[in-house]
Design a protein around this motif. Structure first.
Motif, PDB file in Angstrom:
ATOM      1  N   GLU A   1     -55.750  46.156 106.919  1.00  0.00           N
ATOM      2  CA  GLU A   1     -57.047  46.805 106.696  1.00  0.00           C
ATOM      3  C   GLU A   1     -58.007  46.639 107.869  1.00  0.00           C
ATOM      4  OE1 GLU A   1     -58.781  45.744 102.956  1.00  0.00           O
ATOM      5  OE2 GLU A   1     -56.867  45.979 101.910  1.00  0.00           O
ATOM      6  N   CYS A   2     -58.103  45.419 108.404  1.00  0.00           N
ATOM      7  CA  CYS A   2     -59.113  45.167 109.441  1.00  0.00           C
ATOM      8  C   CYS A   2     -58.513  44.868 110.822  1.00  0.00           C
ATOM      9  CB  CYS A   2     -60.036  44.033 109.016  1.00  0.00           C
ATOM     10  SG  CYS A   2     -59.258  42.416 108.967  1.00  0.00           S
ATOM     11  N   SER A   3     -57.192  44.786 110.917  1.00  0.00           N
ATOM     12  CA  SER A   3     -56.478  44.497 112.173  1.00  0.00           C
ATOM     13  C   SER A   3     -56.846  43.149 112.783  1.00  0.00           C
ATOM     14  CB  SER A   3     -56.711  45.605 113.204  1.00  0.00           C
ATOM     15  OG  SER A   3     -56.170  46.811 112.724  1.00  0.00           O
ATOM     16  N   ALA A   4     -57.375  42.239 111.980  1.00  0.00           N
ATOM     17  CA  ALA A   4     -57.698  40.891 112.452  1.00  0.00           C
ATOM     18  C   ALA A   4     -56.572  39.935 112.089  1.00  0.00           C
ATOM     19  CB  ALA A   4     -59.002  40.406 111.820  1.00  0.00           C
ATOM     20  N   VAL A   5     -56.471  38.851 112.849  1.00  0.00           N
ATOM     21  CA  VAL A   5     -55.525  37.788 112.525  1.00  0.00           C
ATOM     22  C   VAL A   5     -56.091  37.010 111.338  1.00  0.00           C
ATOM     23  CG1 VAL A   5     -54.478  35.647 113.352  1.00  0.00           C
ATOM     24  CG2 VAL A   5     -54.724  37.591 114.896  1.00  0.00           C
ATOM     25  N   HIS A   6     -55.272  36.804 110.335  1.00  0.00           N
ATOM     26  CA  HIS A   6     -55.650  35.991 109.181  1.00  0.00           C
ATOM     27  C   HIS A   6     -54.759  34.755 109.144  1.00  0.00           C
ATOM     28  CE1 HIS A   6     -57.888  39.071 106.543  1.00  0.00           C
ATOM     29  NE2 HIS A   6     -57.753  39.607 107.741  1.00  0.00           N
ATOM     30  N   ILE A   7     -55.280  33.679 108.592  1.00  0.00           N
ATOM     31  CA  ILE A   7     -54.512  32.462 108.390  1.00  0.00           C
ATOM     32  C   ILE A   7     -54.468  32.222 106.889  1.00  0.00           C
ATOM     33  CG2 ILE A   7     -54.337  29.986 108.844  1.00  0.00           C
ATOM     34  CD1 ILE A   7     -56.156  30.493 111.313  1.00  0.00           C
ATOM     35  N   GLY A   8     -53.264  32.141 106.342  1.00  0.00           N
ATOM     36  CA  GLY A   8     -53.105  31.900 104.909  1.00  0.00           C
ATOM     37  C   GLY A   8     -52.480  30.543 104.663  1.00  0.00           C
ATOM     38  N   LEU A   9     -52.994  29.836 103.656  1.00  0.00           N
ATOM     39  CA  LEU A   9     -52.431  28.553 103.235  1.00  0.00           C
ATOM     40  C   LEU A   9     -51.724  28.772 101.901  1.00  0.00           C
ATOM     41  CD1 LEU A   9     -55.480  26.274 104.054  1.00  0.00           C
ATOM     42  CD2 LEU A   9     -53.526  26.784 105.493  1.00  0.00           C
ATOM     43  N   TRP A  10     -50.449  28.403 101.845  1.00  0.00           N
ATOM     44  CA  TRP A  10     -49.603  28.693 100.689  1.00  0.00           C
ATOM     45  C   TRP A  10     -49.094  27.417 100.044  1.00  0.00           C
ATOM     46  CZ3 TRP A  10     -48.245  33.806  99.341  1.00  0.00           C
ATOM     47  CH2 TRP A  10     -48.721  34.778 100.217  1.00  0.00           C
ATOM     48  N   ARG A  11     -49.002  27.443  98.713  1.00  0.00           N
ATOM     49  CA  ARG A  11     -48.384  26.368  97.944  1.00  0.00           C
ATOM     50  C   ARG A  11     -47.833  26.969  96.670  1.00  0.00           C
ATOM     51  NH1 ARG A  11     -52.399  22.254  96.711  1.00  0.00           N
ATOM     52  NH2 ARG A  11     -52.868  23.565  94.959  1.00  0.00           N
TER      53      ARG A  11
ATOM     54  N   PRO B   1     -60.167  33.713 111.706  1.00  0.00           N
ATOM     55  CA  PRO B   1     -60.804  33.013 112.823  1.00  0.00           C
ATOM     56  C   PRO B   1     -61.621  33.972 113.693  1.00  0.00           C
ATOM     57  CG  PRO B   1     -58.451  33.255 113.215  1.00  0.00           C
ATOM     58  CD  PRO B   1     -58.715  33.765 111.838  1.00  0.00           C
ATOM     59  N   ILE B   2     -62.767  33.499 114.139  1.00  0.00           N
ATOM     60  CA  ILE B   2     -63.618  34.287 115.019  1.00  0.00           C
ATOM     61  C   ILE B   2     -62.969  34.430 116.395  1.00  0.00           C
ATOM     62  CG2 ILE B   2     -65.843  34.306 116.227  1.00  0.00           C
ATOM     63  CD1 ILE B   2     -67.008  32.886 113.742  1.00  0.00           C
ATOM     64  N   ASP B   3     -62.312  33.352 116.839  1.00  0.00           N
ATOM     65  CA  ASP B   3     -61.669  33.343 118.154  1.00  0.00           C
ATOM     66  C   ASP B   3     -60.208  32.905 118.007  1.00  0.00           C
ATOM     67  OD1 ASP B   3     -60.914  33.138 120.782  1.00  0.00           O
ATOM     68  OD2 ASP B   3     -62.478  31.705 121.343  1.00  0.00           O
ATOM     69  N   PRO B   4     -59.292  33.863 117.749  1.00  0.00           N
ATOM     70  CA  PRO B   4     -57.883  33.502 117.568  1.00  0.00           C
ATOM     71  C   PRO B   4     -57.284  32.749 118.754  1.00  0.00           C
ATOM     72  CG  PRO B   4     -58.236  35.784 116.922  1.00  0.00           C
ATOM     73  CD  PRO B   4     -59.501  35.303 117.575  1.00  0.00           C
ATOM     74  N   ASP B   5     -57.738  33.047 119.974  1.00  0.00           N
ATOM     75  CA  ASP B   5     -57.226  32.342 121.153  1.00  0.00           C
ATOM     76  C   ASP B   5     -57.573  30.855 121.107  1.00  0.00           C
ATOM     77  OD1 ASP B   5     -56.038  34.616 122.253  1.00  0.00           O
ATOM     78  OD2 ASP B   5     -57.880  35.186 123.292  1.00  0.00           O
ATOM     79  N   ALA B   6     -58.747  30.529 120.590  1.00  0.00           N
ATOM     80  CA  ALA B   6     -59.143  29.128 120.457  1.00  0.00           C
ATOM     81  C   ALA B   6     -58.272  28.422 119.420  1.00  0.00           C
ATOM     82  CB  ALA B   6     -60.612  29.015 120.065  1.00  0.00           C
ATOM     83  N   VAL B   7     -57.899  29.142 118.361  1.00  0.00           N
ATOM     84  CA  VAL B   7     -57.009  28.574 117.344  1.00  0.00           C
ATOM     85  C   VAL B   7     -55.659  28.245 117.969  1.00  0.00           C
ATOM     86  CG1 VAL B   7     -55.780  29.033 115.177  1.00  0.00           C
ATOM     87  CG2 VAL B   7     -58.159  29.760 115.435  1.00  0.00           C
TER      88      VAL B   7
END
Length: 69
Positions: free
Chosen positions: A16-26, A36-42
């Motif tokens: 939908e937004c073409s942004a990188v998302h980080i998901g936590l799964w259990r 993240p605002i700055d994926p490169d920093a992540v």
């Protein structure tokens, strides 16, 4: 606040937004998500943390098979 430990951390590109998302799964379900605002920093933080972890454990680029806490 009760701490929840993730079994899996997944990085994915949102359709939908073409942004990188980080998901936590259990237990097969995502319980938290971050954009993240700055994926490169992540990436830089993750690489630095992995390098420090390897240095502390005295390991090289060998994958940790069967690693458990």
């Amino acid at each position: 606040m009760k701490v929840k430990r993730a079994e899996t951390i997944a990085f994915f590109l949102c359709d939908e937004c073409s942004a990188v998302h980080i998901g936590l799964w259990r237990n097969g379900q995502m319980f938290a998500e971050a954009i993240p605002i700055d994926p490169d920093a992540v990436v830089a933080d993750l690489q630095a943390t992995i390098a420090e972890s390897k240095a502390r454990q005295g390991i090289t680029n060998t994958p940790a098979v069967g690693h458990r806490h």
